[in-house]
Design an enzyme around this catalytic site. Structure first.
Site, PDB file in Angstrom:
ATOM      1  CD  GLU A 134     -13.082  -3.478  63.070  1.00 49.00           C
ATOM      2  OE1 GLU A 134     -12.714  -3.049  64.183  1.00 49.00           O
ATOM      3  OE2 GLU A 134     -12.434  -4.283  62.406  1.00 49.00           O
TER       4      GLU A 134
ATOM      5  CB  CYS B  99     -15.963   4.917  68.138  1.00 47.30           C
ATOM      6  SG  CYS B  99     -14.823   5.385  66.841  1.00 47.30           S
TER       7      CYS B  99
ATOM      8  CB  CYS C 140     -12.581   4.613  67.399  1.00 48.98           C
ATOM      9  SG  CYS C 140     -13.421   5.480  68.676  1.00 48.98           S
TER      10      CYS C 140
ATOM     11  CB  CYS D  37      -4.409   6.339  59.639  1.00 47.06           C
ATOM     12  SG  CYS D  37      -6.109   5.764  59.621  1.00 47.06           S
TER      13      CYS D  37
ATOM     14  CB  CYS E 254      -9.840   7.020  54.688  1.00 48.49           C
ATOM     15  SG  CYS E 254      -9.735   8.811  54.906  1.00 48.49           S
TER      16      CYS E 254
ATOM     17  CB  CYS F 217      -3.106   9.930  58.055  1.00 44.66           C
ATOM     18  SG  CYS F 217      -4.260  11.261  57.684  1.00 44.66           S
TER      19      CYS F 217
END
Ligand code: SAH
Ligand code: SF4
Length: 411
Positions: free
Chosen positions: A134, A147, A386, A161, A154, A158
């Site tokens: 996105e 952004c 973002c 997230c 990833c 985290c």
């Protein structure tokens, strides 16, 4: 992902994650290149190589690259036929081997305040799932911030997230990184019109705060941002480009010297205990090492400060003692602090701090001499940003926009 598996991940190099069985990494050798490659996003060197490949003699390449560069990155040409400064035969030869295709837009969401969110499909798929990222545009009175993402998913995890819960991970190519900026200029009709070269651009700032850890895709991010910052092309000044990292310490100095953009660091906690939980990479690169790297960031000055991002999590990192420790911790580093209201997602164990608490926290930060960018929102409906880019909702939620906007306030 369970907290037990996160703990084991934390001690592991992202490169080892696939073998550890936690995350199936998607290395670039699985990237399926389209039959005819697009020239959008290419650097000067790779455009010259492309021209060499279709027989353009070396002595002409520099001039031709310069012309194509203008068409690609100033005028936003979508068809080789538009490139009227090139000989007809060259245009035809280019069209035979290449395209000017942009990344494909799957959905566009536009909110009342002009915020736009594009879901972009990149080449390739994994377990039948496409590679989507996105990209968000946040207009404000004095700037327009785009952004962008550096990876699909990833490798890091985290705890607050949503991107970190995604199993699929593949790094974007430099061309795909530039492609997001090109696409936004297309969609916003933000290309230079002849005779109106001085017009202000709608996309004036770029933040690399979408999906992924940019410092684990170093070369592509470096090469892509060099194209974005090129003064004869897309022309975003490096001061208006911000790269956000969760703290990949060995690459921070390299980012300063080889990329030279503004740095944002996802701090989020003031003790190693708390940060180990929130940003598991902290177990590898603890606060002391991270702050040392920040102090030594090449080019750091009062005019080029580091932005410390701090996501506000209720009862986790939002006490006033935390606020005081935060300002002590970064003392002496030319810095700004961005307090980001946590943007919740289905299944998260975290909650956003109460608004009153964010205000009190922000006051401590402000009284210590740091600009305090979280302002009382104009009704909560106004905002944009973002970070947590996985929602399938029709509209951006007020919370999401609030978080996005807080993140975009990097200068
Ligand atoms: N991987 C990089 C850049 C992408 S994340 C990094 O971690 O810095 C960009 C920012 O969004 C980071 O500060 C991250 O901590 C923040 N973020 C992630 N999820 C969020 C959420 N749910 N709510 C608010 N901020 C979030
Ligand atoms: Fe990755 Fe950044 Fe999300 Fe952490 S906050 S999981 S580093 S995208």
């Amino acid at each position: 992902m369970t907290s037990a598996s996160m703990t084991s991940l934390a001690a592991t190099q992202p490169e080892d994650l696939a073998s550890a069985g936690f995350i199936e990494k998607r290395p670039l050798e699985h990237y399926v290149a389209p039959a005819k490659p697009s020239l959008v996003g290419h650097s000067r060197a790779s455009l010259a190589a492309a021209l060499g490949g279709i027989g353009v003699p070396e002595r002409q390449q520099r001039m031709r690259v310069q012309q194509i560069w203008q068409w690609l990155y100033v005028r936003g040409a979508r068809d080789f036929e538009q490139m009227t400064t090139l000989p007809k035969e060259l245009r035809a030869a280019l069209a035979e081997r290449f395209t000017l295709a942009r990344p494909e837009i799957v959905t566009t969401q536009v909110s009342a305040d002009g915020t736009r969110k594009w879901l972009i499909r990149l080449p390739g798929e994994f377990d039948g799932r496409p590679h989507d990222v996105e990209c968000v545009y946040i207009p404000e009175t004095d700037r327009g911030t785009l952004c962008i993402s550096s990876q699909v998913g990833c490798t890091l995890t985290c705890s607050f997230c949503h991107t970190g819960t995604q199993r699929l991970v593949r790094s974007l190519t430099a061309g795909e990184i530039v492609g997001q900026v090109v696409l936004a200029r297309d969609e916003l009709r933000d290309w230079t019109v002849p005779g109106r070269e001085g017009d202000k651009r709608l996309v004036s700032n770029v933040v690399m705060m979408g999906m992924g850890e940019p410092l684990y895709n170093f070369e592509a991010v470096r090469d892509g941002l060099a194209v974005v910052a090129d003064g004869e092309g897309l022309s975003l000044s490096k001061r208006r480009i911000t790269l956000s990292t969760s703290g990949v310490v060995p690459n921070i100095a390299r980012a300063g010297s080889e990329i030279g953009v503004m740095l944002a660091v996802s701090l989020h906690a003031v003790t190693d205990d708390v940060r180990d939980e929130l940003v598991p990479l902290n177990r590898k690169y603890p606060l002391r090492a991270l702050l040392e790297a920040c102090r030594n960031y090449p080019g750091l000055s009062n005019a080029r400060r580091i932005t410390f991002e701090y996501v506000m999590l209720k009862g986790v990192n939002d006490s006033l003692a935390d606020a005081r420790a935060l300002v002590r911790l970064i003392k002496g580093i030319p810095a700004k602090i961005n307090l980001i209201p946590f943007n919740p997602w289905p299944g998260t164990k975290h909650e956003c701090s109460d608004w009153e608490q964010i205000e009190k926290f922000s006051e401590v930060v402000f009284n210590a001499g740091y600009a305090s960018p979280v302002r009382t929102p104009r009704g909560r409906d106004i905002l944009a940003a973002c970070g947590q880019l996985k929602s399938a909702t029709e509209k951006l939620s007020a919370r999401e926009r609030l978080a996005l906007r807080a993140m975009a306030l990097t200068d």
